[in-house]
Write an enzyme that holds these catalytic residues in place. Sequence first.
Site, PDB file in Angstrom:
ATOM      1  N   ASP A 162       0.916  -1.096   0.098  1.00 17.09           N
ATOM      2  CA  ASP A 162       0.165   0.106   0.042  1.00 17.09           C
ATOM      3  C   ASP A 162       0.737   1.429   0.145  1.00 17.09           C
ATOM      4  OD1 ASP A 162      -2.039  -1.760   0.303  1.00 17.09           O
ATOM      5  OD2 ASP A 162      -2.981  -0.870   2.139  1.00 17.09           O
ATOM      6  N   HIS A 238       5.093  -7.245  -0.503  1.00 16.37           N
ATOM      7  CA  HIS A 238       4.712  -8.780  -1.204  1.00 16.37           C
ATOM      8  C   HIS A 238       5.746  -8.634  -2.392  1.00 16.37           C
ATOM      9  CE1 HIS A 238       1.313  -9.855   1.207  1.00 16.37           C
ATOM     10  NE2 HIS A 238       1.344  -8.543   1.386  1.00 16.37           N
ATOM     11  N   SER A 349       7.776   4.086   5.408  1.00 15.93           N
ATOM     12  CA  SER A 349       8.841   3.762   4.601  1.00 15.93           C
ATOM     13  C   SER A 349       8.737   3.928   3.347  1.00 15.93           C
ATOM     14  CB  SER A 349       9.527   2.383   5.157  1.00 15.93           C
ATOM     15  OG  SER A 349      10.754   2.460   4.872  1.00 15.93           O
TER      16      SER A 349
END
Length: 380
Positions: A162, A238, A349
Site C-alpha cells: 500500500d 509482497h 517507509s
Amino acid sequence: MATSVGPRCLRLLRGVTSWRSSLLHHENTVLSHFLQSLRKLPVRAFYTNARRVHTAPARTLFLLRPLPILLVTGSGYAGYRQYEKYRERELEKLGLEIPPKLAGPWEVALYNLYIWTFGVNMKEAAVEDLHHYRNLSEFFRRKLKPQARPVCGLHSVISPSDGKILNFGQVKNCEVEQVKGVTYSLESFLGPRISTEDLPFPPATPCSSFRNQLVTREGNELYHCVIYLAPGDYHCFHSPTDWTVSHRRHFPGSLMSVNPGMARWIKELFCHNERVVLTGDWKHGFFSLTAVGATNVGSIRIYFDRDLHTNSPRYSKGSYNDFSFVTHANKEGIPMRKGEHLGEFNLGSTIVLIFEAPKDFNFKLKAGQKIRFGEALGSL
C-alpha cells in the site's frame, strides 16, 4: 529462602496492583475527556469515489493538534512499557510464571488515537480486536484479511505494498527521481555492480555506464517506481512479480523521514537512509526491490533471510554487506511468486523497484496516486 522471597513477591505484586489501578483511573479520565472533545467537534461529510469521509473544520483540527497528542501519548506509553519490562524481569528472578499479556487500556487508547490520526481501516485487519496487539510494533505489522487485497492477474507487475506513487518511468543518465525534480545516483543507491558469478544471467556487453551494466538484454530499457508508505498504511510488502532473488545488499545508514516533503529538500535522501537491496531476475532480465528505512524504521525484515540484521546503532558511513542466495546446493536463488509475502517495516517507509523490461512496457499509474498492494503497476 522461602520466607524472604514470599514478602518480596507480595510487595512487588501489591505495588504493581496499586500502580496499575491508579494508572487505569488516570487513563479512563484522560480518555473520557478526549473522546468528549471529539464528540463536540462540528463535523461535515463529503464523498469521494472510494469512501465517505468525515472532516472537521481546519480551525478546530488545528486547535486539537492530533499529532502532538499522539507524540505525548506515545512518550507516556514508552515509559509504561519500560516499567512493564522491569516488572517482568523481577517476576522471572522470583521464579514466577509471567501470564500471556494482552493489550491494556493504555495500549488500546494509543492504538485508537493512532487509528484516528492516520485513518487506519481496521475492518481490513485479520485481527480487529485491538486487545490482541501486545505492543505498538505488532499493531504496525498487522496482517490483512485474505480477501482484503486481491492480486491482479492480468498485469505482469503489481504494487508490492500500500502507499503513494512518488515517481515512475524510465531511468535516464544513471539518475533516478525520488520526487519530481530531485534525483539520486543509481549506482550510489544500489551500490557497485555485484560479481557476474553471483548472477543467474550474464551481462549483454561490457559497458562503462552503470545503467547499461544492469540492462542484460538488447532492446530493453531500465525502469523505476517509488512507493511511499505512510504511517497509516499496511506495512507488509509482497513480491511484485514472478522473479528469483539471487543477492541481498544491506546498507546501514541514517533513519531520516522519507515523506514526500522531506524528499524534496534532501538530495539523495534514499542513498543516506538504511536500506536493503534485493536483486535477481525475472522473465525480462534484471529486477530489484529495495526497502528503504525511515524515521524509527531501521527494522526491516525479509522473511526468507534470517541472516539479515538491521538497525545497528554503529556503522561506517557508506559501508554495506553482501549476501548471495546462490549456493552449490541452490544454483537458482530464492524463487518468489507474484503477491507472495516478502517482508515488513515498522511505521512508514519506502519501496523502490528498479527493473529492466522491453521498450513497450507501460505503467498504469499517475504520479501522486494512492495504490494498494495487488493493484497493477504496469504491463507489456
